[in-house]
Design a protein around this motif. Structure first.
Motif, PDB file in Angstrom:
ATOM      1  N   ARG A   1      48.537  15.439  48.036  1.00 17.02           N
ATOM      2  CA  ARG A   1      48.018  16.062  49.256  1.00 17.02           C
ATOM      3  C   ARG A   1      48.805  15.609  50.497  1.00 17.02           C
ATOM      4  O   ARG A   1      49.103  16.427  51.355  1.00 17.02           O
ATOM      5  CB  ARG A   1      46.537  15.766  49.396  1.00 17.02           C
ATOM      6  CG  ARG A   1      45.902  16.457  50.576  1.00 17.02           C
ATOM      7  CD  ARG A   1      44.384  16.417  50.488  1.00 17.02           C
ATOM      8  NE  ARG A   1      43.750  16.874  51.684  1.00 17.02           N
ATOM      9  CZ  ARG A   1      43.596  18.143  52.023  1.00 17.02           C
ATOM     10  NH1 ARG A   1      44.020  19.085  51.205  1.00 17.02           N
ATOM     11  NH2 ARG A   1      43.026  18.493  53.153  1.00 17.02           N
TER      12      ARG A   1
ATOM     13  N   ALA B   1      52.728  20.985  56.127  1.00 18.67           N
ATOM     14  CA  ALA B   1      51.875  21.859  56.937  1.00 18.67           C
ATOM     15  C   ALA B   1      51.815  21.417  58.394  1.00 18.67           C
ATOM     16  O   ALA B   1      51.439  22.203  59.262  1.00 18.67           O
ATOM     17  CB  ALA B   1      50.463  21.887  56.354  1.00 18.67           C
TER      18      ALA B   1
ATOM     19  N   CYS C   1      53.127  26.327  46.009  1.00 19.30           N
ATOM     20  CA  CYS C   1      52.532  25.290  45.146  1.00 19.30           C
ATOM     21  C   CYS C   1      53.602  24.388  44.547  1.00 19.30           C
ATOM     22  O   CYS C   1      53.832  24.388  43.343  1.00 19.30           O
ATOM     23  CB  CYS C   1      51.704  25.944  44.040  1.00 19.30           C
ATOM     24  SG  CYS C   1      50.361  26.946  44.657  1.00 19.30           S
TER      25      CYS C   1
ATOM     26  N   TYR D   1      47.697  25.313  55.829  1.00 19.03           N
ATOM     27  CA  TYR D   1      46.804  24.258  55.373  1.00 19.03           C
ATOM     28  C   TYR D   1      47.059  24.022  53.895  1.00 19.03           C
ATOM     29  O   TYR D   1      47.790  24.765  53.251  1.00 19.03           O
ATOM     30  CB  TYR D   1      45.343  24.620  55.638  1.00 19.03           C
ATOM     31  CG  TYR D   1      44.855  25.846  54.908  1.00 19.03           C
ATOM     32  CD1 TYR D   1      44.138  25.729  53.720  1.00 19.03           C
ATOM     33  CD2 TYR D   1      45.107  27.122  55.408  1.00 19.03           C
ATOM     34  CE1 TYR D   1      43.692  26.859  53.040  1.00 19.03           C
ATOM     35  CE2 TYR D   1      44.657  28.245  54.749  1.00 19.03           C
ATOM     36  CZ  TYR D   1      43.953  28.109  53.566  1.00 19.03           C
ATOM     37  OH  TYR D   1      43.513  29.223  52.898  1.00 19.03           O
ATOM     38  N   CYS D   2      46.442  23.006  53.334  1.00 19.01           N
ATOM     39  CA  CYS D   2      46.666  22.640  51.935  1.00 19.01           C
ATOM     40  C   CYS D   2      45.400  22.828  51.115  1.00 19.01           C
ATOM     41  O   CYS D   2      44.300  22.598  51.597  1.00 19.01           O
ATOM     42  CB  CYS D   2      47.099  21.189  51.830  1.00 19.01           C
ATOM     43  SG  CYS D   2      48.680  20.883  52.628  1.00 19.01           S
TER      44      CYS D   2
ATOM     45  N   PHE E   1      53.762  20.898  45.562  1.00 16.36           N
ATOM     46  CA  PHE E   1      53.461  19.553  46.039  1.00 16.36           C
ATOM     47  C   PHE E   1      52.644  18.769  45.023  1.00 16.36           C
ATOM     48  O   PHE E   1      51.630  19.246  44.526  1.00 16.36           O
ATOM     49  CB  PHE E   1      52.721  19.625  47.373  1.00 16.36           C
ATOM     50  CG  PHE E   1      53.499  20.375  48.409  1.00 16.36           C
ATOM     51  CD1 PHE E   1      54.532  19.766  49.092  1.00 16.36           C
ATOM     52  CD2 PHE E   1      53.229  21.705  48.668  1.00 16.36           C
ATOM     53  CE1 PHE E   1      55.272  20.463  50.023  1.00 16.36           C
ATOM     54  CE2 PHE E   1      53.961  22.415  49.595  1.00 16.36           C
ATOM     55  CZ  PHE E   1      54.992  21.793  50.281  1.00 16.36           C
TER      56      PHE E   1
ATOM     57  N   CYS F   1      51.856  17.722  50.912  1.00 17.20           N
ATOM     58  CA  CYS F   1      51.513  19.060  51.385  1.00 17.20           C
ATOM     59  C   CYS F   1      51.162  19.033  52.868  1.00 17.20           C
ATOM     60  O   CYS F   1      51.601  19.889  53.636  1.00 17.20           O
ATOM     61  CB  CYS F   1      50.357  19.615  50.555  1.00 17.20           C
ATOM     62  SG  CYS F   1      49.929  21.317  50.953  1.00 17.20           S
ATOM     63  N   LEU F   2      50.370  18.049  53.276  1.00 14.94           N
ATOM     64  CA  LEU F   2      49.980  17.945  54.683  1.00 14.94           C
ATOM     65  C   LEU F   2      51.186  17.707  55.590  1.00 14.94           C
ATOM     66  O   LEU F   2      51.224  18.202  56.713  1.00 14.94           O
ATOM     67  CB  LEU F   2      48.946  16.838  54.866  1.00 14.94           C
ATOM     68  CG  LEU F   2      47.574  17.112  54.253  1.00 14.94           C
ATOM     69  CD1 LEU F   2      46.701  15.867  54.323  1.00 14.94           C
ATOM     70  CD2 LEU F   2      46.908  18.298  54.926  1.00 14.94           C
TER      71      LEU F   2
ATOM     72  N   TYR G   1      49.135  20.799  44.481  1.00 14.72           N
ATOM     73  CA  TYR G   1      48.653  21.237  45.799  1.00 14.72           C
ATOM     74  C   TYR G   1      49.498  22.389  46.322  1.00 14.72           C
ATOM     75  O   TYR G   1      50.705  22.425  46.116  1.00 14.72           O
ATOM     76  CB  TYR G   1      48.677  20.076  46.796  1.00 14.72           C
ATOM     77  CG  TYR G   1      47.647  19.036  46.454  1.00 14.72           C
ATOM     78  CD1 TYR G   1      46.340  19.167  46.893  1.00 14.72           C
ATOM     79  CD2 TYR G   1      47.972  17.948  45.654  1.00 14.72           C
ATOM     80  CE1 TYR G   1      45.387  18.234  46.553  1.00 14.72           C
ATOM     81  CE2 TYR G   1      47.031  17.016  45.306  1.00 14.72           C
ATOM     82  CZ  TYR G   1      45.732  17.150  45.759  1.00 14.72           C
ATOM     83  OH  TYR G   1      44.793  16.231  45.409  1.00 14.72           O
ATOM     84  N   CYS G   2      48.834  23.299  47.020  1.00 10.04           N
ATOM     85  CA  CYS G   2      49.501  24.496  47.547  1.00 10.04           C
ATOM     86  C   CYS G   2      49.413  24.540  49.061  1.00 10.04           C
ATOM     87  O   CYS G   2      48.342  24.313  49.637  1.00 10.04           O
ATOM     88  CB  CYS G   2      48.854  25.760  46.986  1.00 10.04           C
ATOM     89  SG  CYS G   2      48.898  25.892  45.197  1.00 10.04           S
ATOM     90  N   LEU G   3      50.518  24.862  49.687  1.00  3.38           N
ATOM     91  CA  LEU G   3      50.569  25.113  51.116  1.00  3.38           C
ATOM     92  C   LEU G   3      50.141  26.551  51.323  1.00  3.38           C
ATOM     93  O   LEU G   3      50.722  27.465  50.744  1.00  3.38           O
ATOM     94  CB  LEU G   3      51.994  24.889  51.630  1.00  3.38           C
ATOM     95  CG  LEU G   3      52.239  25.059  53.117  1.00  3.38           C
ATOM     96  CD1 LEU G   3      51.448  24.024  53.904  1.00  3.38           C
ATOM     97  CD2 LEU G   3      53.720  24.921  53.406  1.00  3.38           C
TER      98      LEU G   3
ATOM     99  N   THR H   1      59.208  19.337  53.490  1.00  4.01           N
ATOM    100  CA  THR H   1      59.158  19.850  52.128  1.00  4.01           C
ATOM    101  C   THR H   1      60.308  19.286  51.305  1.00  4.01           C
ATOM    102  O   THR H   1      60.109  18.831  50.175  1.00  4.01           O
ATOM    103  CB  THR H   1      59.227  21.383  52.125  1.00  4.01           C
ATOM    104  OG1 THR H   1      58.125  21.890  52.885  1.00  4.01           O
ATOM    105  CG2 THR H   1      59.178  21.943  50.723  1.00  4.01           C
TER     106      THR H   1
END
Length: 76
Positions: A50, A57, A45, A63-64, A47, A53-54, A32-34, A14
């Motif tokens: 994607r 995660a 949120c 998950y994203c 990110f 975020c991944l 994007y949100c974790l 992160t």
């Protein structure tokens, strides 16, 4: 020690995603949100992409998903 690494890896991912997002992505840094049991809704949120975020995660039960603010068109 294993539990500490389990928490440190997502935090590092992160941090790196925020540091390297750059000014071009700053306007949409929350696209994007974790999500997951520990994050609630809509989640973390922060990110812009994607893959960022991944990366955060990875190794967790999270998950994203797309931030709900961007998922639906705005109504006038």
């Amino acid at each position: 020690m294993e539990v500490e690494m389990h928490r440190a890896v997502p935090m590092l991912a992160t941090f790196l995603s925020v540091v390297f997002s750059g000014p071009a992505q700053a306007a949409e840094a929350d696209r994007y949100c974790l999500r997951g049991r520990n994050w609630g809704f809509p989640g973390n949120c922060q990110f812009a992409t994607r893959p960022q975020c991944l990366a955060a995660a990875s190794g967790t039960n999270a998950y994203c998903g797309i931030n709900p603010r961007y998922a639906a068109p705005r109504r006038r």
